[in-house]
Write a protein that holds these residues in place. Structure first.
Motif, PDB file in Angstrom:
ATOM      1  N   CYS A   7     123.282  -2.813  52.637  1.00  0.00           N
ATOM      2  CA  CYS A   7     122.775  -1.453  52.464  1.00  0.00           C
ATOM      3  C   CYS A   7     123.443  -0.511  53.454  1.00  0.00           C
ATOM      4  O   CYS A   7     123.767   0.629  53.111  1.00  0.00           O
TER       5      CYS A   7
ATOM      6  N   SER B 170     124.054  12.070  45.499  1.00  0.00           N
ATOM      7  CA  SER B 170     124.320  11.021  46.482  1.00  0.00           C
ATOM      8  C   SER B 170     123.476  11.214  47.738  1.00  0.00           C
ATOM      9  O   SER B 170     123.196  10.243  48.445  1.00  0.00           O
TER      10      SER B 170
ATOM     11  N   TRP C  94     120.512   9.205  46.971  1.00  0.00           N
ATOM     12  CA  TRP C  94     120.793   7.757  46.992  1.00  0.00           C
ATOM     13  C   TRP C  94     120.903   7.260  48.429  1.00  0.00           C
ATOM     14  O   TRP C  94     120.506   6.156  48.741  1.00  0.00           O
ATOM     15  N   ALA C  95     121.464   8.104  49.270  1.00  0.00           N
ATOM     16  CA  ALA C  95     121.701   7.674  50.650  1.00  0.00           C
ATOM     17  C   ALA C  95     120.393   7.262  51.310  1.00  0.00           C
ATOM     18  O   ALA C  95     120.355   6.280  52.047  1.00  0.00           O
TER      19      ALA C  95
ATOM     20  N   TRP D 191     125.448   2.748  52.538  1.00  0.00           N
ATOM     21  CA  TRP D 191     125.016   4.027  53.107  1.00  0.00           C
ATOM     22  C   TRP D 191     126.189   4.728  53.798  1.00  0.00           C
ATOM     23  O   TRP D 191     126.483   5.903  53.521  1.00  0.00           O
TER      24      TRP D 191
ATOM     25  N   TRP E   4     128.137   8.130  52.656  1.00  0.00           N
ATOM     26  CA  TRP E   4     128.214   9.302  53.523  1.00  0.00           C
ATOM     27  C   TRP E   4     129.676   9.684  53.760  1.00  0.00           C
ATOM     28  O   TRP E   4     130.033  10.860  53.734  1.00  0.00           O
TER      29      TRP E   4
ATOM     30  N   TRP F 202     117.783   5.995  49.809  1.00  0.00           N
ATOM     31  CA  TRP F 202     117.375   4.709  49.255  1.00  0.00           C
ATOM     32  C   TRP F 202     118.184   3.562  49.840  1.00  0.00           C
ATOM     33  O   TRP F 202     117.799   2.414  49.725  1.00  0.00           O
ATOM     34  N   LEU F 203     119.335   3.858  50.409  1.00  0.00           N
ATOM     35  CA  LEU F 203     120.106   2.809  51.079  1.00  0.00           C
ATOM     36  C   LEU F 203     119.779   2.762  52.561  1.00  0.00           C
ATOM     37  O   LEU F 203     119.746   1.695  53.171  1.00  0.00           O
ATOM     38  N   ALA F 204     119.515   3.947  53.141  1.00  0.00           N
ATOM     39  CA  ALA F 204     119.309   4.006  54.591  1.00  0.00           C
ATOM     40  C   ALA F 204     118.013   3.315  54.990  1.00  0.00           C
ATOM     41  O   ALA F 204     117.993   2.569  55.973  1.00  0.00           O
TER      42      ALA F 204
END
Lengths: 254, 223
Positions: free
Chosen positions: A223, A27, A30-31, A227, A231, A33-35
């Motif tokens: 997003c 994760s 992934w974070a 994110w 988190w 890619w979202l941030a």
């Protein structure tokens, strides 16, 4: 690779998500890619909304707050729906991650709801001449905020994290059944005693150079929601599993 | 399944029958809320009639909420609830029987008291049928929806306040339609549509409610 082994490997990847240490490690990636899209899209929306877009011919510069208001209102509903979806998963398949998702998403969703209400009030004062009207949409948004706060309050009151997660799951499912009922009852109530209500979409048409920043805002806020929730899930996960060996090992190793 | 339903039904009825004092408390609470309200404003009839539906329905909401606070407590403390869980019979059926008796023993009195208090607030007799109808259809919804949250907060200390936070937002539709129908009846507008919606909500709460209450009891007992 045959389709059989591909399906199998996909399934294995999905099952690995049930493993909490694996989720914790993956994760973090992934974070990012979202941030990145969140920051880029929201920055574009803010700059475009404040500078690039021409002022509205009716409302002037006041309408610019819409670029924050509308995405947060969308997200407030979307977040609650995802919480209810996760609630079904949590109760039916007893997936720990789904419980953690609900717990982590509730404060984020509540913040979006609060943001939508506050920006709406700021917009309403110059446009409608009052900070608050008992309009159908405003009222159901306010009640949605109370539903979020209920989930948060329930989570805070139950000491055992697993039970708290499952209780919140059930409450969000009950809540999501009620959201449309509440909305339509409020619509019925406002039409009953004040004739025509103020409408945000009163036959207005949006020019594309005004629309693109709004869509970018919606994407950016989505997003951002993902994110922040991810988190929050990581924090929740560390707290829940704080006595387990994998958490110890990761904290010792940094 | 039918045997379990009637066994629980008779048991709850017997318990309710032996605690007649408790039955009156909720009624008194409702009467007090409505009776004290005019003291906070003036005795102007037009003001009272304008707010009467809202006051009556808020009184109903609060007294149902307070009655739900302890609905599972006695059963939990003497272990009956654990036995229900272990019995191997569908918990939803047990919850259905229990909530029906709870409605009969507490909320049914409100249905009778509501119209009487309406007279005290100066509303004409013409609105009686609307008041009785909405109370009869609305209070079961309140009981079944509220019981879900009551089951979730079963073992929590200071559950009363939390119960209000969880349940009151869910009561909004009943409040709007209940008070709306009475208001429409006072000014002579047609209100049949809203009554049908209240009936639909009532059916929804009675059919889906027991399953949610059963699930909530399983979670609540773990808390």
């Amino acid at each position: 690779m045959t389709s059989f082994t591909m399906g199998k490997s996909l399934r294995r990847r999905f099952h690995r998500l049930g493993s909490l240490p694996y989720f914790y490690d993956v994760s973090a990636r992934w974070a990012i890619w979202l941030a990145v899209p969140a920051v880029v899209c929201i920055a574009y929306t803010v700059i475009a909304g404040l500078v690039l877009v021409p002022p509205d011919y009716q409302q002037g510069d006041v309408f610019r707050i819409l670029y924050i208001h509308v995405p947060s209102a969308w997200l407030s509903l979307f977040a609650y729906t995802t919480m209810a979806g996760a609630g079904v998963v949590a109760l039916v398949w007893r997936l720990k991650l789904a419980e953690i998702f609900i717990v982590a998403a509730a404060p984020v969703g509540a913040s979006f709801t609060g943001l939508a209400l506050v920006t709406g009030a700021i917009w309403g004062e110059p446009t409608w001449g009052t900070y608050w009207v008992w309009d159908a949409r405003l009222t159901s948004e306010l009640i949605l905020l109370f539903l979020y706060l209920g989930v948060i309050a329930l989570h805070q009151s139950i000491a055992s994290p697993r039970t708290a997660g499952r209780a919140c799951a059930l409450l969000s499912i009950v809540g999501v059944i009620n959201v449309p009922i509440i909305h339509y009852s409020v619509v019925w109530w406002t039409t009953l005693h004040q004739g025509a209500t103020l409408s945000l979409s009163g036959g207005s048409h949006m020019e594309s150079d005004m629309l693109w920043p709004l869509l970018a805002g919606a994407l950016g806020f989505s997003c951002l929601f993902g994110w922040l929730t991810l988190w929050g899930m990581r924090v929740q996960l560390l707290w829940r599993e704080r006595r387990s060996r994998w958490v110890m090992r990761r904290i010792v190793n940094g | 399944m039918r045997r379990v339903f009637w066994a629980v039904f008779r048991r709850e009825l017997a318990i309710a029958g032996r605690q007649r004092g408790a039955l009156v408390h909720q009624l008194l609470f409702f009467v007090l809320i409505v009776a004290l309200f005019p003291l906070g404003t003036n005795t102007d009839q037009t003001v009272l009639i304008a707010v009467a539906p809202a006051v009556l329905w808020m009184g109903v909401l609060l007294s149902v909420l307070l009655s739900l606070n302890g609905v599972f407590r006695a059963d939990h403390e003497d272990g009956t609830l654990t036995q229900y869980l272990l019995a191997g019979e569908p918990l939803a059926v047990i919850a259905l029987a229990k909530m029906i008796v709870h409605w009969l023993a507490s909320a049914a009195l409100l249905v009778v008291a509501g119209p009487v208090l309406m007279l005290m607030l100066g509303v004409s007799l013409d609105a009686w049928p609307a008041m009785i109808l909405t109370l009869a259809l609305g209070t079961p919804t309140l009981v079944f929806v509220g019981a879900i949250a009551a089951a979730l907060t079963l073992r929590l200390p200071r559950a009363g306040l939390l119960l209000g936070l969880l349940v009151l937002p869910l009561y909004v539709p009943v409040l709007i339609f209940g008070a709306g129908v009475v208001r429409a009846a006072i000014v002579g507008l047609p209100y049949a549509g809203a009554v049908y919606i209240m009936a639909a909500l009532c059916v929804l709460a009675i059919t889906l409610g027991p399953w949610a209450i059963a699930a909530a009891l399983r979670i609540g007992l773990d808390a």
